[in-house]
Design an enzyme around this catalytic site. Structure first.
Site, PDB file in Angstrom:
ATOM      1  N   ARG A  55       0.711  -1.181  -0.271  1.00 16.61           N
ATOM      2  CA  ARG A  55       0.199   0.149   0.193  1.00 16.61           C
ATOM      3  C   ARG A  55       0.925   1.528  -0.533  1.00 16.61           C
ATOM      4  NH1 ARG A  55      -2.665  -2.028   4.724  1.00 16.61           N
ATOM      5  NH2 ARG A  55      -1.416  -2.656   6.405  1.00 16.61           N
ATOM      6  N   GLU A  66      -3.521   5.738   4.412  1.00 15.06           N
ATOM      7  CA  GLU A  66      -2.258   4.792   2.803  1.00 15.06           C
ATOM      8  C   GLU A  66      -3.984   4.699   1.516  1.00 15.06           C
ATOM      9  OE1 GLU A  66      -0.760   1.386   5.910  1.00 15.06           O
ATOM     10  OE2 GLU A  66      -2.755   1.640   5.653  1.00 15.06           O
ATOM     11  N   GLY A 236      -0.126  -4.655  14.623  1.00 13.23           N
ATOM     12  CA  GLY A 236       0.821  -4.512  13.705  1.00 13.23           C
ATOM     13  C   GLY A 236       0.701  -3.986  13.023  1.00 13.23           C
ATOM     14  N   ASP A 237       0.593  -2.896  11.651  1.00  9.94           N
ATOM     15  CA  ASP A 237       0.362  -3.016  10.489  1.00  9.94           C
ATOM     16  C   ASP A 237       0.460  -1.856   9.833  1.00  9.94           C
ATOM     17  OD1 ASP A 237      -0.992  -1.140  11.882  1.00  9.94           O
ATOM     18  OD2 ASP A 237      -3.239  -1.366  11.479  1.00  9.94           O
ATOM     19  N   VAL A 303      -1.475  -7.714   8.225  1.00  8.66           N
ATOM     20  CA  VAL A 303      -1.559  -6.543   7.906  1.00  8.66           C
ATOM     21  C   VAL A 303      -2.354  -5.843   7.743  1.00  8.66           C
ATOM     22  CG1 VAL A 303       1.254  -6.139   8.967  1.00  8.66           C
ATOM     23  CG2 VAL A 303       0.351  -6.351   6.196  1.00  8.66           C
TER      24      VAL A 303
END
Length: 351
Positions: A55, A66, A236-237, A303
């Protein structure tokens, strides 16, 4: 002289937040989660048909914005999404989103929709799809560490798709856990509020971590994780944001959506570049092994990837038919003579 009416091509179905909620209740939330899981899995089975790119992210000290695009050659989709953990202190959503589907053949949009709710649904459905392939056989209990906006969707997806019926909850904010207990009342689930993450994971077959802080964090340490569990790490991303101690990853078999993105954003950003991972689509198609035995620790380092949004958008497009739960938006200029855009503008002046 009246302004010319927009053509059919100019009108794009738009699903508002209100209509998305109505659509979900019209279908039933557990049915939506089950059907959406199957649609996402079907698209994972044709993984090679899609354009794939990490992304496009714009990071700031406050959060990230994003764009997530993909196409299967016939349909194009993108999602706009943000992640701003500090928003909650202002009474704002941490994550908001909207998305679009378009025809590749003409470039014309065919659907515009809210995706704040839809992202929560597709994230939960993706987690359930992964657990269907990776969780221990006969799993019934899940620990949910982090009881924010995503948590109830995760619980209901695991119930509907995987048969999980016992949930052990922990959040550093007791009010978040109280909220989740309240929201899950009447769903047929056994729910226990726990005083620590350590107590929450006791006897859990699946551990889901879903925290929001944009920093390296250690929600689970190596000594907390016993053999045989499936870990669903979805908090967590983005770069600099993790939830698991790296020693857990050294013991686990790790499964990811799209390695070039996950190595930047996921738990595996802590690891060396040659840390081995298996792409989840390979497990879904039988090209790779998921769970091998009862003692294996499996980790879905999730993610979120654009193909999952594509699946969710096409699911909504198909499920909208006959419901009337949308508005037609006049957002595409489509003059009778495609060379005469200016003439269309001038005719509106005469109205």
């Amino acid at each position: 002289m009246s302004s010319p009416l927009p053509s059919e091509k100019a009108l794009v179905p738009f699903v508002s937040v209100e209509n998305m909620m109505r659509l979900v209740h019209h279908i039933g939330i557990e049915t939506v989660l089950t059907e959406l899981t199957d649609v996402i899995e079907a698209d994972f089975r044709r993984w090679g048909s899609f354009d794939k790119t990490p992304r496009v992210a714009s990071h700031s000290g406050e959060g990230v914005i994003e764009l997530m695009p993909t196409s299967d050659g016939e349909i194009y989709s993108f999602k706009y999404v943000n992640g701003h953990p500090k928003n909650m202190a202002q009474g704002l959503q941490t994550v908001t989103a909207f998305g679009l589907l378009a025809e590749v053949s003409t470039g014309y949009p065919v659907l515009l929709t809210e995706m704040t709710l839809l992202t929560a649904l597709r994230t939960a459905a993706t987690s359930a799809m992964a657990a269907r392939h990776l969780a221990p056989r006969g799993a019934r209990t899940m620990a949910m560490i982090g009881n924010g906006a995503q948590a109830e969707f995760q619980a209901l997806a695991m119930k509907a798709v995987c048969g999980i019926d016992h949930f052990r909850l922990y959040d550093i904010d007791p009010l978040a856990t109280e909220k989740m207990v309240r929201n899950l009342a009447g769903t047929g689930l056994t729910v226990a509020a726990c005083s620590s993450s350590q107590s929450a994971i006791e006897n859990a077959d699946i551990i889901t971590t879903c925290t929001a802080d944009k920093q390296y964090a250690t929600i689970l340490t190596d000594n907390m994780v016993g053999s045989g569990v499936h870990i669903n790490a979805i908090g967590g991303d983005c770069p600099g944001k993790t939830e698991l101690h790296r020693d857990i990853l050294l013991r686990a078999d790790t499964f990811v959506e799209y390695p070039p993105q996950t190595r930047i954003e996921g738990e595996i950003q802590q690891m060396d570049a040659d840390y081995p991972v298996t792409e989840l689509w390979q497990v879904v198609t039988g090209q790779a092994t998921g769970r091998r035995d009862a003692s294996q620790i499996t980790l879905f380092d999730s993610v979120g990837f654009a193909i999952e949004d594509f699946s969710a958008l096409r699911y909504v497009r198909d499920r909208l038919r006959g419901t009337g739960l949308y508005q037609d938006l006049d957002i595409i200029a489509d003059p009778d003579d495609p060379r005469d855009l200016f003439g269309m503008l001038q005719r509106a002046r005469q109205a």
